[in-house]
Design a protein around this motif. Structure first.
Motif, PDB file in Angstrom:
ATOM      1  N   TYR A 123       0.821  -1.199   0.026  1.00  0.00           N
ATOM      2  CA  TYR A 123      -0.075   0.083   0.045  1.00  0.00           C
ATOM      3  C   TYR A 123       0.701   1.300  -0.138  1.00  0.00           C
ATOM      4  O   TYR A 123       0.272   2.110   0.011  1.00  0.00           O
ATOM      5  CB  TYR A 123      -0.898   0.198   1.144  1.00  0.00           C
ATOM      6  CG  TYR A 123      -2.240  -1.022   1.170  1.00  0.00           C
ATOM      7  CD1 TYR A 123      -3.105  -0.778   0.301  1.00  0.00           C
ATOM      8  CD2 TYR A 123      -2.030  -2.438   1.918  1.00  0.00           C
ATOM      9  CE1 TYR A 123      -4.129  -1.620   0.196  1.00  0.00           C
ATOM     10  CE2 TYR A 123      -2.814  -3.263   1.775  1.00  0.00           C
ATOM     11  CZ  TYR A 123      -3.961  -2.929   1.005  1.00  0.00           C
ATOM     12  OH  TYR A 123      -5.224  -3.970   0.741  1.00  0.00           O
ATOM     13  N   GLY A 124       2.069   1.150  -0.078  1.00  0.00           N
ATOM     14  CA  GLY A 124       3.104   2.072  -0.149  1.00  0.00           C
ATOM     15  C   GLY A 124       2.787   3.037   0.966  1.00  0.00           C
ATOM     16  O   GLY A 124       3.069   4.407   1.015  1.00  0.00           O
ATOM     17  N   LEU A 125       3.031   2.648   2.168  1.00  0.00           N
ATOM     18  CA  LEU A 125       2.728   3.247   3.619  1.00  0.00           C
ATOM     19  C   LEU A 125       3.941   4.348   3.844  1.00  0.00           C
ATOM     20  O   LEU A 125       3.752   5.089   4.741  1.00  0.00           O
ATOM     21  CB  LEU A 125       2.239   2.510   4.746  1.00  0.00           C
ATOM     22  CG  LEU A 125       1.061   1.732   4.267  1.00  0.00           C
ATOM     23  CD1 LEU A 125       0.363   1.022   5.551  1.00  0.00           C
ATOM     24  CD2 LEU A 125       0.012   2.776   3.754  1.00  0.00           C
ATOM     25  N   ASN A 126       5.316   3.761   3.438  1.00  0.00           N
ATOM     26  CA  ASN A 126       6.430   4.230   3.714  1.00  0.00           C
ATOM     27  C   ASN A 126       6.754   4.419   5.281  1.00  0.00           C
ATOM     28  O   ASN A 126       7.367   5.458   5.678  1.00  0.00           O
ATOM     29  CB  ASN A 126       6.307   5.755   3.215  1.00  0.00           C
ATOM     30  CG  ASN A 126       6.381   5.936   1.741  1.00  0.00           C
ATOM     31  OD1 ASN A 126       7.041   4.922   0.696  1.00  0.00           O
ATOM     32  ND2 ASN A 126       5.420   6.394   0.907  1.00  0.00           N
ATOM     33  N   GLN A 127       6.290   3.387   5.877  1.00  0.00           N
ATOM     34  CA  GLN A 127       6.573   3.462   7.306  1.00  0.00           C
ATOM     35  C   GLN A 127       8.030   2.792   7.669  1.00  0.00           C
ATOM     36  O   GLN A 127       8.414   2.205   6.838  1.00  0.00           O
ATOM     37  CB  GLN A 127       5.556   2.686   8.033  1.00  0.00           C
ATOM     38  CG  GLN A 127       4.317   3.383   8.324  1.00  0.00           C
ATOM     39  CD  GLN A 127       4.417   4.664   8.603  1.00  0.00           C
ATOM     40  OE1 GLN A 127       4.569   4.861   9.893  1.00  0.00           O
ATOM     41  NE2 GLN A 127       3.870   5.592   7.958  1.00  0.00           N
TER      42      GLN A 127
END
Length: 264
Positions: A123-127
């Motif tokens: 989901y491309g959350l970039n955490q």
């Protein structure tokens, strides 16, 4: 001349081929221990299998899905090993039950972390770092934008995620948890050999509270305990719910996206 290095060859399950899935039956889910655990195949499995092993753009997540499948399979193996160890009647029984129970706790945390990584990447959350965990609200807050429904359902399971982490942390960072029989030997049983056989036949328990570490047991402090087999069955059912929730939601999300982009 330098000796040739052995090459790692991916099995049938792990090859994402351009000409489509390895088999129509879904080898991803049947070629692991997961196949022994599942009695009825969920509807979304065939579609997910087609998506990740076809030439489509989600083909790149095949390895991540395989990792989730394998981690859950490890849980099922540990569960079965606990059940098998409970049948023992020798003095090593407690050791084997404890070993496989510890393994089950560790693999549950590993499974949840693998699911968190999958969510963060797909989901491309970039955490980053420790934020990539299902028991951390930061990950679920970031998930709200691309998939609010999944975020809400995962929040509803936050209490269990936190419980797993507490058990795992106490096993690693403290003196561990008591895992073993807690028999009440009948007063009429006076023969030492009978007592020994009786104790060895009893099922294993573990603290219902992960903070009730083994030191408290040996200090004579009273606490609540639960059958190991009951806890394990509850946890594996919860893990399978998470398994299906995350992968079915992913499958539906990309199906809807693809329908929305048709003809554009």
């Amino acid at each position: 001349m330098e000796p040739a290095h052995p090459k790692t060859i991916r099995g049938v399950m792990t090859i994402a081929r351009k000409d489509g899935p390895p088999t129509k039956g879904g080898i991803l889910f049947t070629n692991t221990y997961l196949g022994r655990f599942v009695n009825e195949t969920p509807d979304y499995w065939e579609k997910l299998h087609e998506m990740i092993y076809s030439s489509g753009r989600v083909r790149g997540v095949a390895t991540m899905v395989e990792d989730i499948v394998e981690k859950f399979s490890f849980l099922a193996i540990a569960r079965d090993q606990i059940l098998e160890s409970e049948k023992r009647r020798d003095r090593e029984k407690r050791f084997f039950v404890q070993y496989h129970t510890y393994s089950f706790v560790f693999m549950t945390k590993s499974f949840l972390d693998t699911c968190a990584v999958f969510i963060n990447d797909t989901y491309g959350l970039n955490q980053k770092g420790s934020a990539i965990a299902l028991d951390k609200s930061k990950l679920l807050d970031a998930l709200e934008t691309p998939n609010s429904g999944l975020a809400e359902q995962l929040r509803g399971r936050m209490q269990w995620f936190e419980l797993v982490v507490r058990y795992r942390n106490n096993l690693i960072h403290r003196h561990g948890l008591y895992v073993g029989a807690m028999p009440l030997v009948p007063e009429s049983m006076t023969d030492p050999l009978d007592v020994d056989r009786y104790v060895l036949a009893q099922p294993a328990y573990m603290p219902n509270d992960p903070d009730f570490v083994i030191d408290k047991v040996y200090d004579g402090i009273e606490g609540e305990f639960v059958l190991v087999t009951s806890l394990v069955d509850d946890w594996i059912d919860s893990a399978f719910e998470i398994f299906n929730l995350i992968l079915s939601s992913f499958t539906l999300s990309f199906e809807l996206y693809d329908r929305g982009t048709e003809g554009t």
